[in-house]
Design a protein around this motif. Structure first.
Motif, PDB file in Angstrom:
ATOM      1  N   LEU A  19      84.352  74.946  39.967  1.00  0.00           N
ATOM      2  CA  LEU A  19      85.341  74.114  39.280  1.00  0.00           C
ATOM      3  C   LEU A  19      84.699  72.956  38.522  1.00  0.00           C
ATOM      4  O   LEU A  19      85.219  72.523  37.488  1.00  0.00           O
ATOM      5  CB  LEU A  19      86.343  73.550  40.303  1.00  0.00           C
ATOM      6  N   GLY A  20      83.602  72.411  39.049  1.00  0.00           N
ATOM      7  CA  GLY A  20      82.990  71.268  38.394  1.00  0.00           C
ATOM      8  C   GLY A  20      81.626  70.951  38.969  1.00  0.00           C
ATOM      9  O   GLY A  20      81.317  71.302  40.107  1.00  0.00           O
ATOM     10  N   VAL A  21      80.809  70.277  38.144  1.00  0.00           N
ATOM     11  CA  VAL A  21      79.471  69.841  38.565  1.00  0.00           C
ATOM     12  C   VAL A  21      79.295  68.390  38.145  1.00  0.00           C
ATOM     13  O   VAL A  21      79.559  68.028  36.992  1.00  0.00           O
ATOM     14  CB  VAL A  21      78.362  70.705  37.926  1.00  0.00           C
ATOM     15  N   ILE A  22      78.862  67.548  39.087  1.00  0.00           N
ATOM     16  CA  ILE A  22      78.653  66.125  38.819  1.00  0.00           C
ATOM     17  C   ILE A  22      77.226  65.745  39.181  1.00  0.00           C
ATOM     18  O   ILE A  22      76.713  66.155  40.228  1.00  0.00           O
ATOM     19  CB  ILE A  22      79.632  65.249  39.636  1.00  0.00           C
ATOM     20  N   LEU A  23      76.602  64.952  38.326  1.00  0.00           N
ATOM     21  CA  LEU A  23      75.251  64.432  38.563  1.00  0.00           C
ATOM     22  C   LEU A  23      75.354  62.951  38.918  1.00  0.00           C
ATOM     23  O   LEU A  23      75.964  62.176  38.187  1.00  0.00           O
ATOM     24  CB  LEU A  23      74.386  64.614  37.316  1.00  0.00           C
ATOM     25  N   ILE A  90      82.768  60.708  42.123  1.00  0.00           N
ATOM     26  CA  ILE A  90      83.745  61.222  41.148  1.00  0.00           C
ATOM     27  C   ILE A  90      83.973  60.229  40.015  1.00  0.00           C
ATOM     28  O   ILE A  90      84.054  60.608  38.846  1.00  0.00           O
ATOM     29  CB  ILE A  90      85.066  61.570  41.860  1.00  0.00           C
ATOM     30  N   PHE A  91      84.060  58.935  40.361  1.00  0.00           N
ATOM     31  CA  PHE A  91      84.343  57.928  39.335  1.00  0.00           C
ATOM     32  C   PHE A  91      83.134  57.596  38.465  1.00  0.00           C
ATOM     33  O   PHE A  91      83.264  57.363  37.265  1.00  0.00           O
ATOM     34  CB  PHE A  91      84.863  56.643  39.982  1.00  0.00           C
ATOM     35  N   PHE A  92      81.941  57.558  39.065  1.00  0.00           N
ATOM     36  CA  PHE A  92      80.776  57.038  38.346  1.00  0.00           C
ATOM     37  C   PHE A  92      79.687  58.071  38.056  1.00  0.00           C
ATOM     38  O   PHE A  92      78.726  57.774  37.360  1.00  0.00           O
ATOM     39  CB  PHE A  92      80.167  55.854  39.124  1.00  0.00           C
ATOM     40  N   GLY A  93      79.840  59.287  38.603  1.00  0.00           N
ATOM     41  CA  GLY A  93      78.860  60.324  38.317  1.00  0.00           C
ATOM     42  C   GLY A  93      79.035  60.895  36.914  1.00  0.00           C
ATOM     43  O   GLY A  93      80.074  60.718  36.272  1.00  0.00           O
ATOM     44  N   LYS A  94      78.001  61.571  36.431  1.00  0.00           N
ATOM     45  CA  LYS A  94      78.050  62.189  35.107  1.00  0.00           C
ATOM     46  C   LYS A  94      78.540  63.623  35.236  1.00  0.00           C
ATOM     47  O   LYS A  94      77.956  64.438  35.964  1.00  0.00           O
ATOM     48  CB  LYS A  94      76.664  62.176  34.464  1.00  0.00           C
ATOM     49  N   VAL A  95      79.613  63.953  34.540  1.00  0.00           N
ATOM     50  CA  VAL A  95      80.173  65.302  34.597  1.00  0.00           C
ATOM     51  C   VAL A  95      79.334  66.231  33.735  1.00  0.00           C
ATOM     52  O   VAL A  95      79.195  66.033  32.528  1.00  0.00           O
ATOM     53  CB  VAL A  95      81.642  65.310  34.129  1.00  0.00           C
ATOM     54  N   LEU A  96      78.755  67.265  34.367  1.00  0.00           N
ATOM     55  CA  LEU A  96      77.928  68.241  33.648  1.00  0.00           C
ATOM     56  C   LEU A  96      78.700  69.505  33.316  1.00  0.00           C
ATOM     57  O   LEU A  96      78.352  70.223  32.382  1.00  0.00           O
ATOM     58  CB  LEU A  96      76.698  68.607  34.489  1.00  0.00           C
ATOM     59  N   PHE A  97      79.735  69.776  34.106  1.00  0.00           N
ATOM     60  CA  PHE A  97      80.555  70.964  33.879  1.00  0.00           C
ATOM     61  C   PHE A  97      81.945  70.698  34.431  1.00  0.00           C
ATOM     62  O   PHE A  97      82.083  70.144  35.523  1.00  0.00           O
ATOM     63  CB  PHE A  97      79.924  72.187  34.563  1.00  0.00           C
ATOM     64  N   ASP A  98      82.969  71.088  33.692  1.00  0.00           N
ATOM     65  CA  ASP A  98      84.339  70.810  34.118  1.00  0.00           C
ATOM     66  C   ASP A  98      85.246  71.959  33.674  1.00  0.00           C
ATOM     67  O   ASP A  98      85.700  72.001  32.525  1.00  0.00           O
ATOM     68  CB  ASP A  98      84.810  69.489  33.510  1.00  0.00           C
ATOM     69  N   ARG A  99      85.506  72.893  34.592  1.00  0.00           N
ATOM     70  CA  ARG A  99      86.324  74.058  34.259  1.00  0.00           C
ATOM     71  C   ARG A  99      87.795  73.663  34.160  1.00  0.00           C
ATOM     72  O   ARG A  99      88.375  73.114  35.103  1.00  0.00           O
ATOM     73  CB  ARG A  99      86.149  75.154  35.313  1.00  0.00           C
ATOM     74  N   ASN A 100      88.380  73.952  33.019  1.00  0.00           N
ATOM     75  CA  ASN A 100      89.806  73.675  32.776  1.00  0.00           C
ATOM     76  C   ASN A 100      90.183  72.227  33.092  1.00  0.00           C
ATOM     77  O   ASN A 100      91.275  71.945  33.589  1.00  0.00           O
ATOM     78  CB  ASN A 100      90.691  74.630  33.601  1.00  0.00           C
ATOM     79  N   GLU A 101      89.248  71.301  32.837  1.00  0.00           N
ATOM     80  CA  GLU A 101      89.457  69.856  33.044  1.00  0.00           C
ATOM     81  C   GLU A 101      89.822  69.519  34.497  1.00  0.00           C
ATOM     82  O   GLU A 101      90.563  68.568  34.758  1.00  0.00           O
ATOM     83  CB  GLU A 101      90.536  69.327  32.101  1.00  0.00           C
ATOM     84  N   PHE A 102      89.277  70.269  35.439  1.00  0.00           N
ATOM     85  CA  PHE A 102      89.557  70.012  36.852  1.00  0.00           C
ATOM     86  C   PHE A 102      89.168  68.583  37.238  1.00  0.00           C
ATOM     87  O   PHE A 102      89.953  67.856  37.860  1.00  0.00           O
ATOM     88  CB  PHE A 102      88.811  71.023  37.733  1.00  0.00           C
ATOM     89  N   LEU A 103      87.955  68.171  36.891  1.00  0.00           N
ATOM     90  CA  LEU A 103      87.470  66.836  37.268  1.00  0.00           C
ATOM     91  C   LEU A 103      88.204  65.741  36.504  1.00  0.00           C
ATOM     92  O   LEU A 103      88.490  64.677  37.061  1.00  0.00           O
ATOM     93  CB  LEU A 103      85.958  66.737  37.021  1.00  0.00           C
ATOM     94  N   HIS A 104      88.507  66.000  35.246  1.00  0.00           N
ATOM     95  CA  HIS A 104      89.256  65.026  34.443  1.00  0.00           C
ATOM     96  C   HIS A 104      90.627  64.765  35.075  1.00  0.00           C
ATOM     97  O   HIS A 104      91.045  63.608  35.240  1.00  0.00           O
ATOM     98  CB  HIS A 104      89.416  65.554  33.020  1.00  0.00           C
TER      99      HIS A 104
END
Length: 292
Positions: A19-23, A90-104
């Motif tokens: 669903l998502g990847v955060i760095l 979630i708030f301060f990490g860098k989003v590297l991948f976000d399927r269907n804006e799940f993390l957004h």
């Protein structure tokens, strides 16, 4: 570092289950947020055999942790506050991948903090506060002041988190920075406990008095979730309360919380005759008069 880790996270991003990847990069002033690792990769998946799976990597002198977590476990962490770092990630990490804006969408959900989620989180924090306060008071009455001190510090943390939740925010890792701005009175209590030159017995005595007032003033809000659940039927056994899908998150604090609410008149005892006429089952029901 992102370039170095690209093959690792791209392989997972290509899987439909992801669903998502955060760095997350270590910040010098808050290395505890990444558990002292230089970089953390958080990968959120729909389902997995293990709810959380971790790998550690080494690149030159850099330590890297990769955590693969299911959406169900992530939401449980966010609900009960058992992994506070995740809010920061979630708030301060860098989003590297976000399927269907799940993390957004998840960020918006956290920022708006839906009322029902806030109500459950308030109940869980309040139940933890009650346990720590009562245990601390017991140690204080026995003269075990250092044990009482530890419990009071924990109870103030829960009180601080409650004030943050009441304001519609999520408690972050640096909870006292938030509390100082939101509820200075609770922050002042914490300062007096840890920084005062008064004898520990005197500090604790004052803190118990102040905490008792603050807890009393928050009881109805803190109990709202469990009472709303209990109003759905006439009476409950303690096992039925433990098994309820929402109350299961109260875990070991549930029974202490129920007894506290019995003591305060929010919950009534309904005796139900058992096999032996001398013994009664103890059932629980909401005292609707106490909510008027």
């Amino acid at each position: 570092m992102e370039q170095v880790l690209r093959p690792i996270y791209q392989e997972r991003a290509s899987q439909p289950n992801t669903l998502g990847v955060i760095l997350i990069q270590k910040r010098e002033e808050q290395s505890n947020v990444t558990d002292t690792f230089d970089t953390v990769l958080l990968i959120i998946v729909k389902e997995a055999e293990n709810p959380v799976f971790t790998k550690h990597y080494l690149y030159e002198d850099n330590k890297v942790a990769l955590h693969t977590v299911t959406e169900k476990l992530l939401r449980k962490w966010l609900l009960i506050g058992s992994n506070k770092k995740v809010v920061d990630w979630i708030f301060f990490g860098k989003v590297l991948f976000d399927r269907n804006e799940f993390l957004h969408k998840l960020k918006i959900e956290l920022q708006e903090f839906p009322f029902n989620g806030r109500k459950i989180k308030t109940g869980i924090q309040f139940s933890k506060l009650i346990r720590r306060y009562l245990e601390g008071k017991e140690y204080f009455d026995k003269g075990s002041y250092l044990d009482a001190y530890n419990h009071v510090v924990d109870s103030l943390h829960h009180l601080g988190r409650l004030s943050i939740i009441d304001s519609g925010l999520y408690p972050e890792v640096t909870v006292w920075g938030q509390v100082k701005n939101i509820e200075p009175a609770i922050y002042k209590l914490y300062e007096e406990l840890v920084m005062s030159s008064e004898p520990i017995e005197k500090r604790l005595e004052l803190l118990f008095l102040a905490s008792e007032f603050l807890i009393h003033s928050r009881t109805q809000d803190g109990a709202r979730h469990i009472l709303d659940v209990m109003k759905k039927k006439e009476a409950w056994t303690i096992q039925e309360l433990h098994d309820h899908s929402e109350l299961v998150n109260y875990s070991v604090d549930l029974e202490v919380f129920v007894e506290y609410l019995v003591d305060k008149g929010y919950i009534l005892i309904e005796p139900v005759i058992a096999k032996s006429e001398m013994i009664f089952h103890r059932h629980y029901k909401v005292n609707l008069d106490a909510l008027l």
